[in-house]
Design an enzyme around this catalytic site. Structure first.
Site, PDB file in Angstrom:
ATOM      1  CG  ASP A 122       3.508   5.060 -14.908  1.00  0.00           C
ATOM      2  OD1 ASP A 122       3.507   6.029 -15.321  1.00  0.00           O
ATOM      3  OD2 ASP A 122       2.976   4.611 -13.490  1.00  0.00           O
ATOM      4  CB  ILE A 123       7.181   1.106 -19.117  1.00  0.00           C
ATOM      5  CG1 ILE A 123       6.991   2.043 -20.137  1.00  0.00           C
ATOM      6  CG2 ILE A 123       7.857  -0.569 -18.816  1.00  0.00           C
ATOM      7  CD1 ILE A 123       8.754   1.987 -20.381  1.00  0.00           C
ATOM      8  CB  CYS A 132       9.588   2.780  17.410  1.00  0.00           C
ATOM      9  SG  CYS A 132      10.068   1.798  17.444  1.00  0.00           S
ATOM     10  CG  HIS A 182       4.796   1.904  15.448  1.00  0.00           C
ATOM     11  ND1 HIS A 182       5.643   2.245  14.665  1.00  0.00           N
ATOM     12  CD2 HIS A 182       5.713   0.642  14.958  1.00  0.00           C
ATOM     13  CE1 HIS A 182       7.359   2.612  14.621  1.00  0.00           C
ATOM     14  NE2 HIS A 182       7.501   1.062  14.517  1.00  0.00           N
ATOM     15  CB  THR A 227     -13.219  16.896 -20.383  1.00  0.00           C
ATOM     16  OG1 THR A 227     -12.929  17.060 -22.057  1.00  0.00           O
ATOM     17  CG2 THR A 227     -13.887  17.470 -19.759  1.00  0.00           C
ATOM     18  CD  GLU A 262       2.781   4.584  14.689  1.00  0.00           C
ATOM     19  OE1 GLU A 262       2.619   4.733  15.757  1.00  0.00           O
ATOM     20  OE2 GLU A 262       4.199   4.860  13.811  1.00  0.00           O
TER      21      GLU A 262
END
Ligand code: GLN
Length: 538
Positions: free
Chosen positions: A152-153, A385, A511, A192, A513
């Protein structure tokens, strides 16, 4: 300045995205930690946003929040859940943040008339951020996951920084490259070539991988591993298979079987004698795989097409399920699809209802309907929330008969803004990083469900919001049966609401979680699942 003691492990990815670099990094970190090493994980994200806080969850999944209030990539959630230790702003760096820093320095005149360039200025800043964690002196090893895919650039400056670090005699580092070995069903072969190309591409940037982890859907025979080793200039023992498993929590066990931790330690000449102590982890897995009960939890949200949008909630429910030896079957229900007419049909079979966090108008009436269903039918309810804010709006409308009650986020002209903008948010115009973010204290009332769960009266929890409960209405709410069982000790902000006359109805402005981990599941989730599963116990 590099810290000579700390070892650095870079994890790069090739062939495709979404191969699970985050889980491999977290699993390796877990094994190293279980051998007694102190380790942390960092994520470098190649996008130009300063942080993912302004990104739509459809773009990037959940935005995870650290205790120090950084809005970060969801992989940091995996790191915390696996390691049971906290991350911080330093654990997530983006291209946006790197450039912002370098450009600010340029404006201050710090470059003394020099041309500011990708090499060395951007790469120096990347290296500085990598060393920041090592320099705390807290870690034997720092694992740095490089987002994106080699080639990726956008990731080029990061790979270049790794190249420079590999050539720096003062830095001890190695590179783990994660690739895919696809299986061609027609010829019955594992291929591969993509891996070979990917390793070659990495070496064209000057970086030789030291360890290869091969994602595969089929077991990889020894001769295929040898072939990969030969073509990719990797030692044979450093070609590691990572086959698909049922749950991400099995990956550390698989990586231990494959000796990934041992290979890494050997490369650093670090002792490998003590086997990793992962008994607790294994007993978590055993409970996860052998549940005695089942529970159906409805997760009401508006981004459910991309489950990663609620990944921390999903994982917290799983953690809590294992404590209760209960399989949590999550029913993902789109809040936009819920109406007064069909709510019974859609939610009628659920043992518990969780209304998710969120922003904006879309789907909010469906969330409010779901709360009403949970409250009236005495179905265990957890609102997080925006989910808590919906519980407040529902109660105001249907119990206090304030028909126009709403949150000022959606109806700024509401005559009964039971949820309104926090005072210190009023002057803010910039969107990025300006919410109430990170850990804040909360005092819990005696005799509340929250106190039963936490078993203490002072807690801290992480936040990400702009709006809050409007305390002008609190007396009316409390008189009618919804009370504030958790409040911020400084400003009195309502942090937790509960409903009397209901088996388990809890809404939290924070939150929970974000802080549930494999070894320390969150008490609110544990109780939510326990109460929801109650009727299912034999
Ligand atoms: N949109 C709401 C607020 O800003 C809730 C945010 C959330 O659910 N994280 O207060």
């Amino acid at each position: 300045m590099p810290d000579s003691k700390t070892k650095y492990i870079f994890v790069t990815g090739g062939v495709t995205s979404s191969l699970g670099k985050g889980i491999i990094s977290a699993s390796l970190a877990k094994l190293l930690q279980a051998r007694g090493y102190s380790v942390t994980i960092q994520k470098l994200d190649p996008y130009i946003n300063v942080d993912p806080g302004t990104l739509n969850p459809y773009e990037h999944g959940e935005c995870y929040v650290t205790e120090d209030g950084a809005e970060t990539d969801l992989d940091l959630g995996h790191y915390e859940r696996f390691l049971d230790s906290k991350t911080s702003q330093a654990n997530n760096v983006t291209t946006g943040r790197i450039y912002q820093h370098v450009i600010n320095k340029e404006r201050e005149g710090a470059f003394l008339g020099k041309t500011v360039q990708v090499i060395p200025h951007i790469t120096d800043e990347i290296k500085r951020r990598i060393h920041l964690l090592g320099q705390t002196g807290k870690y034997d090893l720092v694992i740095t996951e490089i987002g994106g895919t080699v080639g990726d650039i956008e990731s080029l400056p990061y790979i270049e920084a790794v190249r420079q670090l590999k050539w720096d005699p003062e830095v001890h580092c190695l590179v783990i490259h994660l690739t895919l070995v696809p299986y061609l069903a027609t010829s019955g072969e594992l291929k591969t070539k993509p891996t070979q190309h990917s390793v070659k591409q990495l070496s064209e940037s000057g970086v030789q991988a030291d360890v290869l982890v091969l994602r595969t859907e089929h077991p990889i025979p020894e001769e295929v591993k040898h072939k990969v080793a030969l073509f990719c200039n990797i030692s044979k023992d450093a070609v590691i298979e990572s086959a698909n498993v049922e749950t991400i929590y099995e990956v550390p066990i698989k990586m231990q079987e494959e000796r990934l931790d041992e290979v890494v330690l050997n490369k650093f000449d670090l002792p490998t004698k003590a086997e990793p102590k992962i008994t607790e982890w294994k007993s978590f897995l055993k409970r996860l795989k052998n549940p005695k009960h089942k529970v159906n939890i409805g997760l009401i949200g508006k981004y459910i097409e991309l489950k990663d949008s609620y990944i921390s909630i999903n994982e917290s429910l799983i953690h809590a399920g294992t404590v209760n030896e209960t399989e949590v079957n999550i029913q993902w229900i789109h809040s936009e699809s819920i109406t007064k007419e069909n709510v019974k049909e859609l939610l009628g079979d659920l043992d518990g209802i969780l209304v998710a966090p969120g922003f904006g108008e879309r789907g909010i009436e469906g969330k409010i309907e779901s709360v009403r269903f949970a409250r009236e039918n005495k179905v265990p309810f957890l609102g997080i929330c925006l989910g808590m804010q919906c519980a407040v709006i529902e109660f105001a409308r249907n119990v206090l008969s304030l028909e126009n009650a709403h949150t000022a986020e959606i109806d700024p002209t509401s005559t009964d803004p039971v949820i309104y903008l926090m005072e210190d948010q009023k002057e803010i115009t910039n969107k990025g990083g300006t919410m109430r973010l990170g850990a804040y204290a909360c005092e819990i009332s005696e005799g509340s469900l929250a106190e039963q769960s936490y078993k203490k009266s002072s807690i801290t929890e992480r936040h990400r919001h702009r709006f809050e409960f409007n305390n002008d209405y609190l007396k009316r709410f409390e008189a009618a049966g919804m009370y504030a069982s958790g409040r911020n000790p400084e400003g009195g902000m309502v942090e937790i609401i509960e409903c009397k006359d209901h088996p388990w109805f809890v809404g939290v402005q924070f939150h929970p979680e974000y802080s549930s981990t494999v070894l320390n599941p969150h008490p609110l989730f544990i109780d939510f699942i326990a109460v929801s599963a109650k009727d299912n116990l034999q």
